[in-house]
Design a protein around this motif. Sequence first.
Motif, PDB file in Angstrom:
ATOM      1  N   LEU A   1       7.079   9.079  28.732  1.00 46.81           N
ATOM      2  CA  LEU A   1       5.951   8.352  28.170  1.00 46.81           C
ATOM      3  C   LEU A   1       6.074   8.199  26.659  1.00 46.81           C
ATOM      4  O   LEU A   1       5.636   7.199  26.098  1.00 46.81           O
ATOM      5  N   ALA A   2       6.642   9.210  25.995  1.00 44.12           N
ATOM      6  CA  ALA A   2       6.735   9.180  24.536  1.00 44.12           C
ATOM      7  C   ALA A   2       7.682   8.089  24.048  1.00 44.12           C
ATOM      8  O   ALA A   2       7.385   7.394  23.072  1.00 44.12           O
ATOM      9  N   VAL A   3       8.809   7.919  24.737  1.00 41.40           N
ATOM     10  CA  VAL A   3       9.788   6.909  24.294  1.00 41.40           C
ATOM     11  C   VAL A   3       9.229   5.488  24.418  1.00 41.40           C
ATOM     12  O   VAL A   3       9.312   4.701  23.465  1.00 41.40           O
ATOM     13  N   PRO A   4       8.645   5.086  25.554  1.00 43.30           N
ATOM     14  CA  PRO A   4       8.049   3.746  25.609  1.00 43.30           C
ATOM     15  C   PRO A   4       6.916   3.554  24.603  1.00 43.30           C
ATOM     16  O   PRO A   4       6.753   2.452  24.064  1.00 43.30           O
ATOM     17  N   LEU A   5       6.142   4.616  24.329  1.00 42.24           N
ATOM     18  CA  LEU A   5       5.070   4.501  23.346  1.00 42.24           C
ATOM     19  C   LEU A   5       5.638   4.225  21.954  1.00 42.24           C
ATOM     20  O   LEU A   5       5.106   3.383  21.218  1.00 42.24           O
ATOM     21  N   ARG A   6       6.707   4.899  21.600  1.00 48.10           N
ATOM     22  CA  ARG A   6       7.323   4.646  20.300  1.00 48.10           C
ATOM     23  C   ARG A   6       7.882   3.228  20.224  1.00 48.10           C
ATOM     24  O   ARG A   6       7.760   2.557  19.200  1.00 48.10           O
TER      25      ARG A   6
ATOM     26  N   SER B   1     -15.738  -7.634  10.153  1.00 50.38           N
ATOM     27  CA  SER B   1     -14.823  -8.488  10.907  1.00 50.38           C
ATOM     28  C   SER B   1     -13.390  -8.360  10.411  1.00 50.38           C
ATOM     29  O   SER B   1     -12.438  -8.511  11.189  1.00 50.38           O
ATOM     30  N   ALA B   2     -13.216  -8.095   9.120  1.00 50.21           N
ATOM     31  CA  ALA B   2     -11.868  -7.911   8.575  1.00 50.21           C
ATOM     32  C   ALA B   2     -11.377  -6.481   8.746  1.00 50.21           C
ATOM     33  O   ALA B   2     -10.165  -6.245   8.826  1.00 50.21           O
ATOM     34  N   LEU B   3     -12.313  -5.540   8.810  1.00 53.55           N
ATOM     35  CA  LEU B   3     -11.945  -4.126   8.881  1.00 53.55           C
ATOM     36  C   LEU B   3     -11.211  -3.790  10.174  1.00 53.55           C
ATOM     37  O   LEU B   3     -10.192  -3.081  10.159  1.00 53.55           O
ATOM     38  N   VAL B   4     -11.696  -4.294  11.296  1.00 53.29           N
ATOM     39  CA  VAL B   4     -11.125  -3.924  12.588  1.00 53.29           C
ATOM     40  C   VAL B   4      -9.676  -4.403  12.736  1.00 53.29           C
ATOM     41  O   VAL B   4      -8.780  -3.599  13.038  1.00 53.29           O
ATOM     42  N   PRO B   5      -9.370  -5.689  12.526  1.00 53.44           N
ATOM     43  CA  PRO B   5      -7.962  -6.095  12.679  1.00 53.44           C
ATOM     44  C   PRO B   5      -7.050  -5.515  11.610  1.00 53.44           C
ATOM     45  O   PRO B   5      -5.866  -5.270  11.871  1.00 53.44           O
ATOM     46  N   LEU B   6      -7.585  -5.274  10.400  1.00 54.85           N
ATOM     47  CA  LEU B   6      -6.742  -4.659   9.376  1.00 54.85           C
ATOM     48  C   LEU B   6      -6.392  -3.227   9.755  1.00 54.85           C
ATOM     49  O   LEU B   6      -5.250  -2.786   9.542  1.00 54.85           O
ATOM     50  N   SER B   7      -7.346  -2.505  10.332  1.00 50.93           N
ATOM     51  CA  SER B   7      -7.053  -1.151  10.816  1.00 50.93           C
ATOM     52  C   SER B   7      -5.998  -1.188  11.914  1.00 50.93           C
ATOM     53  O   SER B   7      -5.081  -0.356  11.943  1.00 50.93           O
ATOM     54  N   LEU B   8      -6.120  -2.152  12.813  1.00 56.12           N
ATOM     55  CA  LEU B   8      -5.144  -2.287  13.888  1.00 56.12           C
ATOM     56  C   LEU B   8      -3.769  -2.651  13.345  1.00 56.12           C
ATOM     57  O   LEU B   8      -2.747  -2.195  13.870  1.00 56.12           O
ATOM     58  N   MET B   9      -3.729  -3.419  12.279  1.00 57.43           N
ATOM     59  CA  MET B   9      -2.455  -3.860  11.727  1.00 57.43           C
ATOM     60  C   MET B   9      -1.685  -2.717  11.074  1.00 57.43           C
ATOM     61  O   MET B   9      -0.456  -2.624  11.196  1.00 57.43           O
ATOM     62  N   ILE B  10      -2.388  -1.822  10.362  1.00 54.41           N
ATOM     63  CA  ILE B  10      -1.680  -0.751   9.656  1.00 54.41           C
ATOM     64  C   ILE B  10      -1.447   0.470  10.534  1.00 54.41           C
ATOM     65  O   ILE B  10      -0.683   1.357  10.146  1.00 54.41           O
ATOM     66  N   THR B  11      -2.069   0.519  11.720  1.00 58.57           N
ATOM     67  CA  THR B  11      -1.895   1.682  12.592  1.00 58.57           C
ATOM     68  C   THR B  11      -0.437   1.899  13.017  1.00 58.57           C
ATOM     69  O   THR B  11       0.054   3.039  12.960  1.00 58.57           O
ATOM     70  N   PRO B  12       0.319   0.878  13.451  1.00 56.01           N
ATOM     71  CA  PRO B  12       1.720   1.129  13.838  1.00 56.01           C
ATOM     72  C   PRO B  12       2.565   1.666  12.694  1.00 56.01           C
ATOM     73  O   PRO B  12       3.374   2.582  12.889  1.00 56.01           O
ATOM     74  N   THR B  13       2.387   1.106  11.506  1.00 54.76           N
ATOM     75  CA  THR B  13       3.164   1.587  10.357  1.00 54.76           C
ATOM     76  C   THR B  13       2.846   3.039  10.061  1.00 54.76           C
ATOM     77  O   THR B  13       3.746   3.866   9.843  1.00 54.76           O
ATOM     78  N   MET B  14       1.569   3.380  10.054  1.00 55.08           N
ATOM     79  CA  MET B  14       1.175   4.751   9.789  1.00 55.08           C
ATOM     80  C   MET B  14       1.676   5.689  10.877  1.00 55.08           C
ATOM     81  O   MET B  14       2.095   6.819  10.600  1.00 55.08           O
ATOM     82  N   THR B  15       1.653   5.235  12.133  1.00 58.62           N
ATOM     83  CA  THR B  15       2.127   6.061  13.242  1.00 58.62           C
ATOM     84  C   THR B  15       3.604   6.399  13.088  1.00 58.62           C
ATOM     85  O   THR B  15       4.017   7.550  13.309  1.00 58.62           O
ATOM     86  N   LEU B  16       4.412   5.436  12.700  1.00 59.88           N
ATOM     87  CA  LEU B  16       5.838   5.696  12.522  1.00 59.88           C
ATOM     88  C   LEU B  16       6.099   6.641  11.360  1.00 59.88           C
ATOM     89  O   LEU B  16       6.975   7.517  11.442  1.00 59.88           O
ATOM     90  N   PHE B  17       5.348   6.501  10.272  1.00 59.02           N
ATOM     91  CA  PHE B  17       5.489   7.434   9.150  1.00 59.02           C
ATOM     92  C   PHE B  17       5.123   8.853   9.586  1.00 59.02           C
ATOM     93  O   PHE B  17       5.815   9.820   9.248  1.00 59.02           O
ATOM     94  N   PHE B  18       4.032   8.977  10.337  1.00 62.32           N
ATOM     95  CA  PHE B  18       3.616  10.294  10.801  1.00 62.32           C
ATOM     96  C   PHE B  18       4.640  10.884  11.763  1.00 62.32           C
ATOM     97  O   PHE B  18       4.919  12.091  11.727  1.00 62.32           O
TER      98      PHE B  18
ATOM     99  N   ALA C   1       1.066   9.510  16.971  1.00 64.43           N
ATOM    100  CA  ALA C   1       2.251  10.216  16.479  1.00 64.43           C
ATOM    101  C   ALA C   1       2.420  11.555  17.181  1.00 64.43           C
ATOM    102  O   ALA C   1       3.548  11.984  17.464  1.00 64.43           O
ATOM    103  N   GLY C   2       1.298  12.229  17.472  1.00 66.59           N
ATOM    104  CA  GLY C   2       1.379  13.485  18.211  1.00 66.59           C
ATOM    105  C   GLY C   2       1.915  13.289  19.619  1.00 66.59           C
ATOM    106  O   GLY C   2       2.726  14.089  20.113  1.00 66.59           O
ATOM    107  N   LEU C   3       1.490  12.212  20.267  1.00 65.14           N
ATOM    108  CA  LEU C   3       2.014  11.917  21.606  1.00 65.14           C
ATOM    109  C   LEU C   3       3.506  11.613  21.555  1.00 65.14           C
ATOM    110  O   LEU C   3       4.270  12.047  22.423  1.00 65.14           O
TER     111      LEU C   3
END
Length: 286
Positions: A97-102, A142-159, A86-88
């Motif tokens: 770079l910021a626009v393609p990342l978003r 094994s469930a923690l890693v993909p679940l973290s990856l799954m919620i990262t985009p949503t959290m990034t957009l909120f931030f 989100a900072g980037l």
Amino acid sequence: MSRRERLVRKILGTATLCAAALPLSILIFMLILARPLLSSFSVSDLLTGSWAPLQGRYGILPMMVASFLLASCSLAVSFPVSLGCAGLIFGLTPPMLAVPLRRLVQLMTGFPTVVYGFVGVFLLVPTVRHLFHAGSGRCLLSALVPLSLMITPTMTLFFSDAFAAVPRPILLAAAAAGADPVQRFVWVVIPSARRGLAAGLVLSFGRALGDTLIALMLAGNAAQVPSGFLESARTLTAHIALVIAADLQSLEFASIFLCGMVLYVLTSCAALCAWKMRAATRKNSR
């Protein structure tokens, strides 16, 4: 007021009442179907007991602990990644770079959950099994890693939205004082957006808590209180999916509605907290 305006108001009022009554009716529906279990055991026994239906124990504490542990740890893992992304996007990188990342983050929010689950089954589970000698490899880690990856985009957009809501005069004042972009981000933007960040955390926690497929495919589904991340566990959502697929007329079946009510209350509280935080943020930014 014209006749057409009165008609539109009535239609909108009816739609609002239906929208408000629907969640309440769902809660009542679950309460009715969980009544056989609630009439046979006390609520405290069900919420604090273990799951052993052959011995007459229908407690959902193991599933509650596993759900909370998995959601909390995935939130802790994805928070720094989301904050950095989100900072980037906010301005720590050039716009080219910021626009393609978003755009990439927005694209990732549309990935089906089952995609993360399949990648975890065929890539992460064998890795965990060979590295840690953790039985089948299906465990909380094994469930923690993909679940973290799954919620990262949503959290990034909120931030990102929370950072964008920071009043511009504050940023200009920090720049006039000689702060560089990183200093402005750390000492001005993050503190000013703390309510929005908290709202993003709460909503992401609710999404992680309500996920079904990743926990069902990767966590191992053992109805026990996990003693570590290499232990198998069963979440509330996975328990609902497993029981409803195998049993329709028993106290085990009634337990899925108790799990549903617990999830309903937790996610509703998370949504209300996030809504109040975002409302307070918008009020302060005006």
